[in-house]
Design a protein around this motif. Structure first.
Motif, short mmCIF file in Angstrom:
data_model
loop_
_atom_site.label_atom_id
_atom_site.label_comp_id
_atom_site.label_asym_id
_atom_site.label_seq_id
_atom_site.Cartn_x
_atom_site.Cartn_y
_atom_site.Cartn_z
N ARG A 1 0.79 -1.07 -0.18
CA ARG A 1 -0.02 0.05 0.02
C ARG A 1 0.96 1.31 0.09
O ARG A 1 0.32 2.39 0.09
CB ARG A 1 -0.89 -0.03 1.03
CG ARG A 1 -1.86 -1.11 1.28
CD ARG A 1 -2.91 -1.23 2.28
NE ARG A 1 -4.07 -2.17 2.15
CZ ARG A 1 -4.69 -2.26 3.13
NH1 ARG A 1 -5.00 -1.54 4.09
NH2 ARG A 1 -5.65 -3.28 2.81
N HIS A 2 1.91 1.13 0.13
CA HIS A 2 2.83 2.22 -0.21
C HIS A 2 4.43 1.92 -0.70
O HIS A 2 4.86 0.76 -0.55
CB HIS A 2 3.25 3.07 1.44
CG HIS A 2 4.01 2.29 2.16
ND1 HIS A 2 3.31 1.56 3.05
CD2 HIS A 2 5.21 2.19 2.42
CE1 HIS A 2 4.27 0.76 3.84
NE2 HIS A 2 5.32 1.09 3.54
N ILE A 3 5.18 2.92 -1.10
CA ILE A 3 6.39 2.80 -1.53
C ILE A 3 7.29 3.50 -0.53
O ILE A 3 7.34 4.47 -0.31
CB ILE A 3 6.66 3.40 -3.18
CG1 ILE A 3 5.70 3.03 -4.12
CG2 ILE A 3 8.35 3.39 -3.57
CD1 ILE A 3 5.96 3.60 -5.39
N PRO A 4 8.05 2.53 0.08
CA PRO A 4 9.25 3.07 0.99
C PRO A 4 9.97 4.01 0.54
O PRO A 4 10.62 4.06 -0.46
CB PRO A 4 9.86 1.99 1.65
CG PRO A 4 9.73 0.94 0.50
CD PRO A 4 8.37 1.19 0.08
N VAL A 5 10.44 5.08 1.12
CA VAL A 5 11.27 6.23 0.89
C VAL A 5 12.46 6.39 1.78
O VAL A 5 12.16 6.66 3.03
CB VAL A 5 10.74 7.42 0.38
CG1 VAL A 5 11.49 8.57 -0.01
CG2 VAL A 5 9.56 7.40 -0.75
N LYS A 6 13.57 6.72 1.22
CA LYS A 6 14.82 7.00 2.02
C LYS A 6 15.04 8.46 1.74
O LYS A 6 15.52 8.57 0.87
CB LYS A 6 15.84 6.17 1.91
CG LYS A 6 17.12 6.29 3.10
CD LYS A 6 18.24 5.23 2.59
CE LYS A 6 19.35 5.45 3.19
NZ LYS A 6 20.65 4.44 2.96
N PHE B 1 19.46 10.41 7.83
CA PHE B 1 18.58 9.54 6.87
C PHE B 1 17.49 9.28 7.67
O PHE B 1 17.38 8.80 8.65
CB PHE B 1 19.32 8.30 6.41
CG PHE B 1 20.44 8.46 5.50
CD1 PHE B 1 20.28 8.76 4.21
CD2 PHE B 1 21.67 7.99 6.03
CE1 PHE B 1 21.24 9.18 3.47
CE2 PHE B 1 22.73 8.22 4.96
CZ PHE B 1 22.44 8.71 3.79
N SER B 2 16.12 9.66 6.88
CA SER B 2 14.73 9.46 7.32
C SER B 2 13.98 8.56 6.53
O SER B 2 14.29 8.32 5.42
CB SER B 2 14.31 10.91 7.32
OG SER B 2 12.63 10.76 7.67
N TYR B 3 13.17 7.71 7.18
CA TYR B 3 12.48 6.77 6.45
C TYR B 3 11.00 6.92 6.71
O TYR B 3 10.08 6.28 6.62
CB TYR B 3 12.65 5.24 7.26
CG TYR B 3 14.19 5.19 6.96
CD1 TYR B 3 14.74 4.32 5.96
CD2 TYR B 3 14.97 5.43 7.95
CE1 TYR B 3 15.97 4.17 5.68
CE2 TYR B 3 16.47 4.92 7.74
CZ TYR B 3 17.16 4.56 6.57
OH TYR B 3 18.21 4.35 6.63
N GLU C 1 21.70 6.18 -3.68
CA GLU C 1 21.88 4.53 -3.77
C GLU C 1 20.33 4.10 -3.73
O GLU C 1 19.36 4.71 -3.35
CB GLU C 1 22.27 4.15 -2.26
CG GLU C 1 23.84 4.48 -2.13
CD GLU C 1 24.32 4.00 -0.74
OE1 GLU C 1 23.47 3.38 0.12
OE2 GLU C 1 25.39 4.23 -0.59
N LYS C 2 20.27 2.91 -4.19
CA LYS C 2 19.02 2.36 -4.47
C LYS C 2 18.45 2.00 -2.86
O LYS C 2 19.12 1.50 -2.05
CB LYS C 2 18.89 0.99 -5.44
CG LYS C 2 19.04 1.59 -6.86
CD LYS C 2 18.95 0.34 -7.78
CE LYS C 2 18.99 0.57 -9.05
NZ LYS C 2 18.80 -0.63 -9.97
N PHE C 3 17.03 2.14 -2.88
CA PHE C 3 16.55 1.61 -1.62
C PHE C 3 15.25 0.76 -1.81
O PHE C 3 14.44 1.32 -2.56
CB PHE C 3 16.05 2.95 -0.76
CG PHE C 3 15.35 2.62 0.25
CD1 PHE C 3 16.06 1.90 1.54
CD2 PHE C 3 14.09 3.05 0.65
CE1 PHE C 3 15.27 1.58 2.83
CE2 PHE C 3 13.52 2.86 1.84
CZ PHE C 3 14.01 2.27 2.78
#
Length: 428
Positions: free
Chosen positions: A46-51, A64-66, A426-428
């Motif tokens: 239900r969501h795309i995680p973002v760094k 770095f925030s999540y 970087e990819k996350f």
């Protein structure tokens, strides 16, 4: 006797006392019971995680925030870009300088980027596709959100975005649209109001700034300006510009900013009066002086700031000429300057009464990177075309890893970078 007793026995009692003669059933053997781990059923994401890389105050560390998440399915009119590179700009340090206390939550960095489209809303699927390599501007300084994130939710109506030309690297694309867009819109306005022609004599204060480098290329390669460009720079600026743009190396005249201690008006006035170009620091002093016959300037482009050239403008700028600054009266200081700070009273007066105070046009240029401005001159599409056909290129000063952003900001604050500073995400 026993028979007699059995005859007299109550039948009910006989039933109740009867014992079966069959043996007890044998126990059925079963396998030993063991619990086993099995795969969970597939659930909808239900969501795309973002760094994200953020800060909370001017002196605070980068972290770095999540916390950010992009909800899916996304809006029908938006798309998601997985970011690969981000370009830093002076506006980033100015924004950071403005947050003295950690009371405003998470603040993001980065205003321009390059990446790959991963999700597309149904209403714009005709124009954008998953896998498209794109570059653009993510400019939301008042929302505390920056482009230095693993993924961005982009609205093409409010965020400038274009397909990355195949002949341009991701690093180059990430450092292009904001500064090239600024340079193009400045020159487009000057041409529209008849200040810029092929015969214009132009002075550029700050030739090795990113906007300055794009302006130099546009003036010579796109607008075909014939007179040599007079460029105020410092240190090894001439070597950088000549090596990066060898095709126009002989089309530039250099004034050493350091030799005149920031008072570039003095050698400029001397050059106009004596009609001779002094040798630049590092050049062969035995070389015969070069003649200068171009006279006063029709256009002054100021990407450094300060009042020195303005204070002698009557002897430097033609009447009905133009003076455009992106900084203002104060010389830019990336260690202290704050985003959207007010100019001094004299600068504000010039904005209002400039045409009355002088015979030339004075303007303090602020770049609006929203796509709404592109409806006037299609600058977003034009930037892509200028890159694609090789009219301009982005000069990269250095690329830093995502974990080295603090170091990259320190370099930016020194104001010594001659080209773009890029962050690899970087990819996350």
């Amino acid at each position: 006797m026993s028979k007699k007793i059995m005859k007299n026995l109550d039948p009910k009692l006989e039933t109740e006392t009867y014992l079966p003669s069959a043996q007890a059933p044998v126990e059925i053997k079963t396998d030993e019971f063991k619990m086993r781990r099995v795969a969970r059923p597939i659930r909808n994401v239900r969501h795309i995680p973002v760094k994200s890389q953020v800060f909370h105050s001017k002196e605070g560390p980068l972290e770095f925030s999540y916390e950010t998440k992009i909800k899916t399915p996304i809006s029908r009119k938006k798309l998601v870009v997985q970011v690969t590179h981000v370009g830093l700009n002076p506006v980033d340090v100015k924004i950071r300088n403005g947050y003295v206390n950690p009371t405003s939550g998470e603040i993001g960095l980065g205003r321009e980027y390059c990446g790959v489209v991963t999700n597309v809303g149904s209403d714009i699927a005709y124009a954008w596709h998953e896998g498209d390599e794109v570059f653009g501007i993510y400019y939301h300084p008042h929302m505390g959100s920056g482009a230095l994130q693993s993924s961005l939710l982009i609205d093409p109506k409010t965020d400038a975005i274009a397909i990355k030309p195949k002949n341009v690297t991701s690093e180059e694309a990430a450092g292009t649209m904001y500064c090239l867009g600024s340079a193009f819109n400045i020159l487009d306005r000057l041409q529209k109001y008849k200040y810029l022609t092929e015969d214009s004599n132009i002075l550029i204060n700050g030739g090795t700034s990113s906007v300055g480098m794009f302006a130099i290329q546009l003036l010579k390669n796109y607008y075909k300006v014939q007179p040599k460009l007079v460029i105020v720079t410092s240190s090894n600026g001439p070597d950088v510009l000549k090596s990066q743009f060898p095709n126009i190396a002989d089309e530039m005249i250099f004034i050493n900013y350091l030799n005149c201690r920031g008072k570039s008006s003095k050698p400029l006035r001397k050059m106009l009066k004596e009609e001779v170009v002094d040798s630049y620091s590092g050049e062969d002093s035995n070389t015969a002086p070069k003649p200068y016959t171009q006279g006063k300037f029709d256009i002054v482009l100021d990407f450094v700031g300060g009042y020195d050239i303005l204070s002698h403008s009557s002897s430097l700028i033609h009447s009905r000429g133009a003076y455009v600054t992106t900084v203002g009266d104060y010389v830019a200081n990336y260690k202290e300057d704050i985003y959207n700070s007010w100019d001094n009273p004299s600068a504000n007066a010039r904005k209002i009464f400039g045409s009355i105070m002088w015979s030339y046009d004075y303007s303090h240029f602020y770049f609006d990177p929203s796509p709404s401005t592109a409806s006037k001159n299609e600058w977003i599409e034009k930037c892509s075309e200028l890159l694609s056909d090789g009219t301009v290129k982005c000069v990269i000063y250095k690329t830093f890893d995502w974990k080295q952003t603090a170091e990259a900001l320190k370099v930016l604050k020194t104001q010594s970078a001659q080209g773009k500073i890029i962050i690899k995400v970087e990819k996350f």
